[in-house]
Design a protein around this motif. Sequence first.
Motif, PDB file in Angstrom:
ATOM      1  N   MET A 172       0.819  -1.212   0.000  1.00 15.48           N
ATOM      2  CA  MET A 172       0.000   0.000   0.000  1.00 15.48           C
ATOM      3  C   MET A 172       0.853   1.263   0.000  1.00 15.48           C
ATOM      4  O   MET A 172       0.464   2.273  -0.597  1.00 15.48           O
ATOM      5  CB  MET A 172      -0.935  -0.013   1.210  1.00 15.48           C
ATOM      6  N   PHE A 175       1.821   1.856  -3.462  1.00 10.61           N
ATOM      7  CA  PHE A 175       0.689   2.353  -4.229  1.00 10.61           C
ATOM      8  C   PHE A 175       0.427   3.828  -3.941  1.00 10.61           C
ATOM      9  O   PHE A 175       0.218   4.629  -4.858  1.00 10.61           O
ATOM     10  CB  PHE A 175      -0.560   1.533  -3.904  1.00 10.61           C
ATOM     11  N   ALA A 209      -5.342  -1.495  -4.342  1.00  6.94           N
ATOM     12  CA  ALA A 209      -4.456  -2.069  -3.325  1.00  6.94           C
ATOM     13  C   ALA A 209      -5.254  -2.759  -2.230  1.00  6.94           C
ATOM     14  O   ALA A 209      -4.832  -3.801  -1.707  1.00  6.94           O
ATOM     15  CB  ALA A 209      -3.575  -0.967  -2.736  1.00  6.94           C
ATOM     16  N   SER A 288       0.664  -1.166  -8.014  1.00  2.16           N
ATOM     17  CA  SER A 288       1.225  -1.089  -6.662  1.00  2.16           C
ATOM     18  C   SER A 288       2.748  -1.181  -6.653  1.00  2.16           C
ATOM     19  O   SER A 288       3.344  -1.429  -5.618  1.00  2.16           O
ATOM     20  CB  SER A 288       0.653  -2.193  -5.771  1.00  2.16           C
TER      21      SER A 288
END
Length: 292
Positions: A172, A175, A209, A288
């Motif tokens: 994450m 991302f 994500a 990502s």
Amino acid sequence: MVTQTPAIAATRRSGGGRQALRLLMLIAILAVVLYPLIWMIGTSFKSQEEIVNNIGLLPERFTPGNYTNGWTNFDVNFGRFFFNSALVSLLTVIGNAVSCLLAAYAFARLRFKFRGIWFAIMIGTLLLPGHVLIVPQYILFRTFDMVGGPWPYLPLVVPQFLATEAFFVFLMVQFMRGIPRELDEAAKIDGASSYGVFYHVILPLSRPALVTTAIFSFIWTWNDFFRQLVYLSDLDDYTVPVALTLFIDSTSQSAVGPMFAMSVLSLLPVFLFFVAFQRMLVEGINTSGLKG
């Protein structure tokens, strides 16, 4: 009428040959990948004697009773184990999605002291095998009286709400680093706080994500065996991976046919979950920072 020169015709033939060779290679790889699955499905319809004597893909005599015997083989209906696995997997998905998203937002967008050091420590935890941590984790949960009792799944679920999955936090973070910071600045100009930026900007844009995290969390938790075997001791609390081991008994005759039948059924939730979110999974991986 346009005539083809010998060079053009040879080029087209060579191109068609390469495509045919590529197709044959893909078929061969697909056969290797699907062979264990097809063998397991075929074995689930074999009798106990035929499983030992027939190693082929298809049974000589279909035995659909393996499914009914496997479903009712224990004092607890096998559907109970499916419910337990679904409960643990669902709570894990929620925990990882919420906690890892908040932790990733802090690392990717907020400024705080020693942020780089804490992020490096978090990445370093990826190098630790889970089996190394299982003993201190068990002692910790045992100290807090969370092993067994009326809520036996707490050791399996509570860590997921504390952003302990460094892989998903890293995914994450990568991302969010791709989301333009101009959007944050525009939101702050409009009077949004850090919480407002997270809720109105980062959260809607982080859907790929989040979906990737949810899919992997569900699959890994549904197939998890070791951690669930360590923390679950009562038959009523067993999940599907742990319950499958009950068909193998070293002191008496093992029910191999029903075990394969229940193994086939245990694959269906994972398969359906993956098929339902396959497009979002590919999109989430591509956006990502995990491209190959």
